[in-house]
Motif scaffolding. Sequence first.
Motif, PDB file in Angstrom:
ATOM      1  N   GLU A  18       0.833  -1.203   0.000  1.00 42.37           N
ATOM      2  CA  GLU A  18       0.000   0.000   0.000  1.00 42.37           C
ATOM      3  C   GLU A  18       0.869   1.255   0.000  1.00 42.37           C
ATOM      4  O   GLU A  18       0.610   2.201  -0.738  1.00 42.37           O
ATOM      5  N   THR A  19       1.912   1.244   0.818  1.00 43.09           N
ATOM      6  CA  THR A  19       2.822   2.385   0.869  1.00 43.09           C
ATOM      7  C   THR A  19       3.513   2.592  -0.474  1.00 43.09           C
ATOM      8  O   THR A  19       3.623   3.725  -0.964  1.00 43.09           O
ATOM      9  N   LEU A  20       3.956   1.518  -1.087  1.00 40.40           N
ATOM     10  CA  LEU A  20       4.616   1.623  -2.389  1.00 40.40           C
ATOM     11  C   LEU A  20       3.660   2.143  -3.462  1.00 40.40           C
ATOM     12  O   LEU A  20       4.020   3.017  -4.263  1.00 40.40           O
ATOM     13  N   LEU A  21       2.443   1.623  -3.461  1.00 41.45           N
ATOM     14  CA  LEU A  21       1.460   2.094  -4.443  1.00 41.45           C
ATOM     15  C   LEU A  21       1.132   3.567  -4.238  1.00 41.45           C
ATOM     16  O   LEU A  21       1.020   4.328  -5.200  1.00 41.45           O
ATOM     17  N   ARG A  22       0.979   3.975  -2.987  1.00 44.27           N
ATOM     18  CA  ARG A  22       0.693   5.372  -2.700  1.00 44.27           C
ATOM     19  C   ARG A  22       1.837   6.263  -3.171  1.00 44.27           C
ATOM     20  O   ARG A  22       1.624   7.366  -3.668  1.00 44.27           O
ATOM     21  N   SER A  23       3.060   5.769  -3.061  1.00 39.83           N
ATOM     22  CA  SER A  23       4.216   6.570  -3.458  1.00 39.83           C
ATOM     23  C   SER A  23       4.232   6.828  -4.965  1.00 39.83           C
ATOM     24  O   SER A  23       4.831   7.809  -5.417  1.00 39.83           O
ATOM     25  N   LEU A  24       3.582   5.970  -5.743  1.00 44.46           N
ATOM     26  CA  LEU A  24       3.531   6.180  -7.187  1.00 44.46           C
ATOM     27  C   LEU A  24       2.743   7.434  -7.541  1.00 44.46           C
ATOM     28  O   LEU A  24       3.030   8.086  -8.540  1.00 44.46           O
ATOM     29  N   ASP A  25       1.760   7.768  -6.723  1.00 42.38           N
ATOM     30  CA  ASP A  25       0.972   8.976  -6.962  1.00 42.38           C
ATOM     31  C   ASP A  25       1.807  10.233  -6.803  1.00 42.38           C
ATOM     32  O   ASP A  25       1.436  11.294  -7.291  1.00 42.38           O
ATOM     33  N   GLU A  26       2.919  10.107  -6.120  1.00 41.05           N
ATOM     34  CA  GLU A  26       3.759  11.268  -5.853  1.00 41.05           C
ATOM     35  C   GLU A  26       4.789  11.512  -6.949  1.00 41.05           C
ATOM     36  O   GLU A  26       5.524  12.487  -6.894  1.00 41.05           O
ATOM     37  N   LEU A  27       4.853  10.626  -7.948  1.00 38.61           N
ATOM     38  CA  LEU A  27       5.831  10.791  -9.018  1.00 38.61           C
ATOM     39  C   LEU A  27       5.400  11.894  -9.973  1.00 38.61           C
ATOM     40  O   LEU A  27       4.219  12.059 -10.259  1.00 38.61           O
ATOM     41  N   SER A  28       6.374  12.601 -10.487  1.00 37.79           N
ATOM     42  CA  SER A  28       6.081  13.638 -11.474  1.00 37.79           C
ATOM     43  C   SER A  28       5.743  12.979 -12.815  1.00 37.79           C
ATOM     44  O   SER A  28       6.041  11.800 -13.040  1.00 37.79           O
ATOM     45  N   GLU A  29       5.156  13.753 -13.689  1.00 39.21           N
ATOM     46  CA  GLU A  29       4.841  13.253 -15.032  1.00 39.21           C
ATOM     47  C   GLU A  29       6.116  12.796 -15.732  1.00 39.21           C
ATOM     48  O   GLU A  29       6.137  11.772 -16.414  1.00 39.21           O
ATOM     49  N   GLU A  30       7.167  13.555 -15.549  1.00 39.62           N
ATOM     50  CA  GLU A  30       8.462  13.197 -16.151  1.00 39.62           C
ATOM     51  C   GLU A  30       8.971  11.859 -15.626  1.00 39.62           C
ATOM     52  O   GLU A  30       9.480  11.028 -16.383  1.00 39.62           O
ATOM     53  N   GLU A  31       8.828  11.642 -14.322  1.00 44.53           N
ATOM     54  CA  GLU A  31       9.275  10.386 -13.716  1.00 44.53           C
ATOM     55  C   GLU A  31       8.430   9.215 -14.214  1.00 44.53           C
ATOM     56  O   GLU A  31       8.956   8.138 -14.499  1.00 44.53           O
ATOM     57  N   HIS A  32       7.122   9.404 -14.325  1.00 46.73           N
ATOM     58  CA  HIS A  32       6.255   8.361 -14.884  1.00 46.73           C
ATOM     59  C   HIS A  32       6.720   8.002 -16.288  1.00 46.73           C
ATOM     60  O   HIS A  32       6.841   6.825 -16.631  1.00 46.73           O
ATOM     61  N   ARG A  33       6.950   9.020 -17.087  1.00 49.66           N
ATOM     62  CA  ARG A  33       7.385   8.812 -18.469  1.00 49.66           C
ATOM     63  C   ARG A  33       8.707   8.043 -18.510  1.00 49.66           C
ATOM     64  O   ARG A  33       8.869   7.109 -19.289  1.00 49.66           O
ATOM     65  N   ARG A  34       9.656   8.429 -17.657  1.00 41.53           N
ATOM     66  CA  ARG A  34      10.954   7.764 -17.616  1.00 41.53           C
ATOM     67  C   ARG A  34      10.807   6.292 -17.219  1.00 41.53           C
ATOM     68  O   ARG A  34      11.392   5.408 -17.843  1.00 41.53           O
ATOM     69  N   LEU A  35       9.999   6.030 -16.188  1.00 43.36           N
ATOM     70  CA  LEU A  35       9.806   4.652 -15.730  1.00 43.36           C
ATOM     71  C   LEU A  35       9.137   3.792 -16.795  1.00 43.36           C
ATOM     72  O   LEU A  35       9.517   2.629 -17.002  1.00 43.36           O
ATOM     73  N   TRP A  36       8.108   4.333 -17.466  1.00 44.44           N
ATOM     74  CA  TRP A  36       7.434   3.564 -18.513  1.00 44.44           C
ATOM     75  C   TRP A  36       8.356   3.329 -19.696  1.00 44.44           C
ATOM     76  O   TRP A  36       8.333   2.259 -20.318  1.00 44.44           O
ATOM     77  N   THR A  37       9.208   4.297 -20.018  1.00 46.23           N
ATOM     78  CA  THR A  37      10.173   4.114 -21.104  1.00 46.23           C
ATOM     79  C   THR A  37      11.162   3.009 -20.754  1.00 46.23           C
ATOM     80  O   THR A  37      11.468   2.149 -21.588  1.00 46.23           O
ATOM     81  N   GLU A  38      11.634   3.012 -19.512  1.00 45.03           N
ATOM     82  CA  GLU A  38      12.543   1.949 -19.069  1.00 45.03           C
ATOM     83  C   GLU A  38      11.868   0.584 -19.148  1.00 45.03           C
ATOM     84  O   GLU A  38      12.478  -0.398 -19.577  1.00 45.03           O
ATOM     85  N   GLU A  39      10.614   0.512 -18.723  1.00 45.47           N
ATOM     86  CA  GLU A  39       9.886  -0.758 -18.759  1.00 45.47           C
ATOM     87  C   GLU A  39       9.679  -1.224 -20.198  1.00 45.47           C
ATOM     88  O   GLU A  39       9.861  -2.407 -20.514  1.00 45.47           O
ATOM     89  N   ALA A  40       9.311  -0.317 -21.083  1.00 48.74           N
ATOM     90  CA  ALA A  40       9.114  -0.677 -22.493  1.00 48.74           C
ATOM     91  C   ALA A  40      10.422  -1.157 -23.109  1.00 48.74           C
ATOM     92  O   ALA A  40      10.437  -2.143 -23.859  1.00 48.74           O
ATOM     93  N   THR A  41      11.513  -0.500 -22.776  1.00 51.15           N
ATOM     94  CA  THR A  41      12.826  -0.896 -23.290  1.00 51.15           C
ATOM     95  C   THR A  41      13.206  -2.281 -22.777  1.00 51.15           C
ATOM     96  O   THR A  41      13.711  -3.123 -23.525  1.00 51.15           O
ATOM     97  N   ARG A  42      12.939  -2.528 -21.485  1.00 51.61           N
ATOM     98  CA  ARG A  42      13.237  -3.835 -20.894  1.00 51.61           C
ATOM     99  C   ARG A  42      12.431  -4.935 -21.576  1.00 51.61           C
ATOM    100  O   ARG A  42      12.954  -5.988 -21.943  1.00 51.61           O
ATOM    101  N   ARG A  43      11.146  -4.685 -21.788  1.00 56.78           N
ATOM    102  CA  ARG A  43      10.292  -5.688 -22.426  1.00 56.78           C
ATOM    103  C   ARG A  43      10.703  -5.933 -23.877  1.00 56.78           C
ATOM    104  O   ARG A  43      10.685  -7.067 -24.351  1.00 56.78           O
ATOM    105  N   ASP A  44      11.073  -4.870 -24.581  1.00 61.01           N
ATOM    106  CA  ASP A  44      11.511  -5.002 -25.966  1.00 61.01           C
ATOM    107  C   ASP A  44      12.777  -5.844 -26.040  1.00 61.01           C
ATOM    108  O   ASP A  44      12.893  -6.730 -26.894  1.00 61.01           O
TER     109      ASP A  44
END
Length: 69
Positions: A18-44
């Motif tokens: 719950e604490t970890l999930l709540r912390s995701l709400d605190e990420l900036s748009e830039e941080e969300h974008r960076r994390l999703w880009t890293e995940e997409a790169t990893r999956r690719d």
Amino acid sequence: MGAEALKLPVTERARLAETLLRSLDELSEEEHRRLWTEEATRRDAALDADPSRGRPAEDVFRDTRARLR
């Protein structure tokens, strides 16, 4: 850390999750974008390393539609 977290009692793991999930709400748009880009790169890279893990898009869409019904 992940292995240690799995050794916690279920109530403590739930509290941690719950604490970890709540912390995701605190990420900036830039941080969300960076994390999703890293995940997409990893999956690719994983798919490039083992193409047999992939599935045709039509199968994915069919299974998704079936789950939504």
